[in-house]
Scaffold this motif. Structure first.
Motif, short mmCIF file in Angstrom:
data_model
loop_
_atom_site.label_atom_id
_atom_site.label_comp_id
_atom_site.label_asym_id
_atom_site.label_seq_id
_atom_site.Cartn_x
_atom_site.Cartn_y
_atom_site.Cartn_z
N PRO A 195 0.86 -1.26 0.17
CA PRO A 195 0.15 -0.05 -0.07
C PRO A 195 0.74 1.27 -0.13
CG PRO A 195 0.37 -0.82 2.18
CD PRO A 195 0.91 -1.83 1.08
N TYR A 215 -5.10 2.16 0.57
CA TYR A 215 -5.02 1.64 -0.65
C TYR A 215 -5.95 2.66 -1.74
CZ TYR A 215 -3.67 -2.37 2.16
OH TYR A 215 -3.06 -3.01 3.12
N PHE A 253 -4.79 -5.05 -4.96
CA PHE A 253 -4.45 -4.00 -4.15
C PHE A 253 -5.76 -3.41 -3.46
CE2 PHE A 253 -3.97 0.95 -3.59
CZ PHE A 253 -2.62 0.75 -3.19
N LYS A 254 -6.74 -3.17 -3.93
CA LYS A 254 -7.80 -2.35 -3.08
C LYS A 254 -8.25 -3.52 -2.01
CE LYS A 254 -11.24 0.52 -2.13
NZ LYS A 254 -10.80 1.67 -1.19
#
Length: 299
Positions: A25, A38, A152-153
């Motif tokens: 992150p 994020y 990622f998220k």
């Protein structure tokens, strides 16, 4: 020709590896805390630059800030950004090499001038290109991650959401991203939803299973209200393709209509992101046996 093909295949494989690798992150300094966040705000800015040469198949291959270090599969941007909120505004405070914060005995080198040039003012960059919400997990013992896109998220039950308009902080709010409804079906763990869908499909009275074969791959959409809002087949078919691959539109329409009816009574709990209800798509594959029994073939 073989050499060119080898290079292309290597790039595609490497692209897939980058796209599917969990990414580290960025960080936000907020009330003297450094919190993982994020939100790819710097990357969004860099993608607007016409002189950014570090792109291949829309994927950044920067490797590192100066391009001298090896590729990091969990940091394809080649950097991590550190943001800070000051005087009701959001700034980029630093651009550091991947994982630089892990070496606590060293002060991370700040590459902010190298990345932003004359946009740097007093050692910071005003995030005037971003409007929308950013968020980070609220610190509390009962908080936990409820969704992750695999790269990622990440979404947490309790988050602090920050509404931003061209870099200015409009509102900071505490949000709860999961709402339990009375008799609502638990969806905290995404993996369990498929079983719930399949049980309803299996219990549905399939009146024409001997005429129509509805064994297929489907995408089921759970709407913002926790109800099933749509069912589609994973392969988007034109009218001509439906006629060719199916027993006419009657069979295709029957299967879609029956799937919707089989799932129509389900009521799930509400899932949110940044405090706003969202819809969610769940993949399911079913198989009909000749005796009318149904199997869940979802991988």
């Amino acid at each position: 020709m073989n050499r060119i093909l080898t290079i292309v295949l290597f790039c595609i494989c490497l692209s897939n590896s980058f796209a599917s690798s969990p990414q580290v992150p960025d960080f936000l300094i907020y009330k003297n805390d450094t919190i993982a966040t994020y939100n790819l705000l710097v990357e969004n800015y860099l993608q607007t630059r016409t002189d950014d040469k570090g792109k291949l198949f829309d994927l950044s291959f920067r490797n590192s800030i100066d391009g001298t270090e090896g590729t990091s599969l969990n940091c394809w941007r080649g950097y991590q950004a550190i943001y800070i909120i000051e005087n009701d505004s959001l700034f980029v405070n630093a651009i550091i090499d991947c994982h630089a914060l892990e070496y606590k005995e060293e002060v991370p080198k700040n590459h902010i001038s190298k990345v932003f040039g004359d946009k740097v003012k007093n050692g910071k960059v005003f995030v005037d290109w971003h409007s929308g919400n950013i968020s980070f997990p609220t610190k509390r013992d009962d908080n936990k991650e409820i969704r992750w896109d695999g790269v990622f998220k990440r979404t947490f039950i309790y988050e602090t959401a920050i509404k931003i308009e061209k870099g200015k902080i409009i509102q900071i709010s505490k949000e709860q991203n999961y709402i339990h409804l009375k008799n609502g079906i638990d969806r905290l763990k995404r993996d369990t939803i498929n079983d719930v869908l399949f049980n309803s499909i299996k219990e549905y009275k399939w009146t024409k299973f001997d005429k129509f074969d509805c064994g297929e791959r489907y995408i089921v959409e759970i709407g913002r209200n926790g109800k099933i809002t749509d069912v589609i087949m994973t392969d988007s078919l034109t009218a001509d393709e439906i006629e060719y691959y199916w027993d006419g539109k009657r069979e295709y329409n029957y299967c879609i209509r029956s799937m919707k009816k089989a799932l129509s009574k389900l009521q799930f709990d509400i899932l949110k992101r940044n405090g706003k209800p969202i819809y969610e798509k769940i993949y399911i594959e079913i198989w009909f046996n000749d005796d009318g029994t149904i199997e869940n073939w979802t991988n």
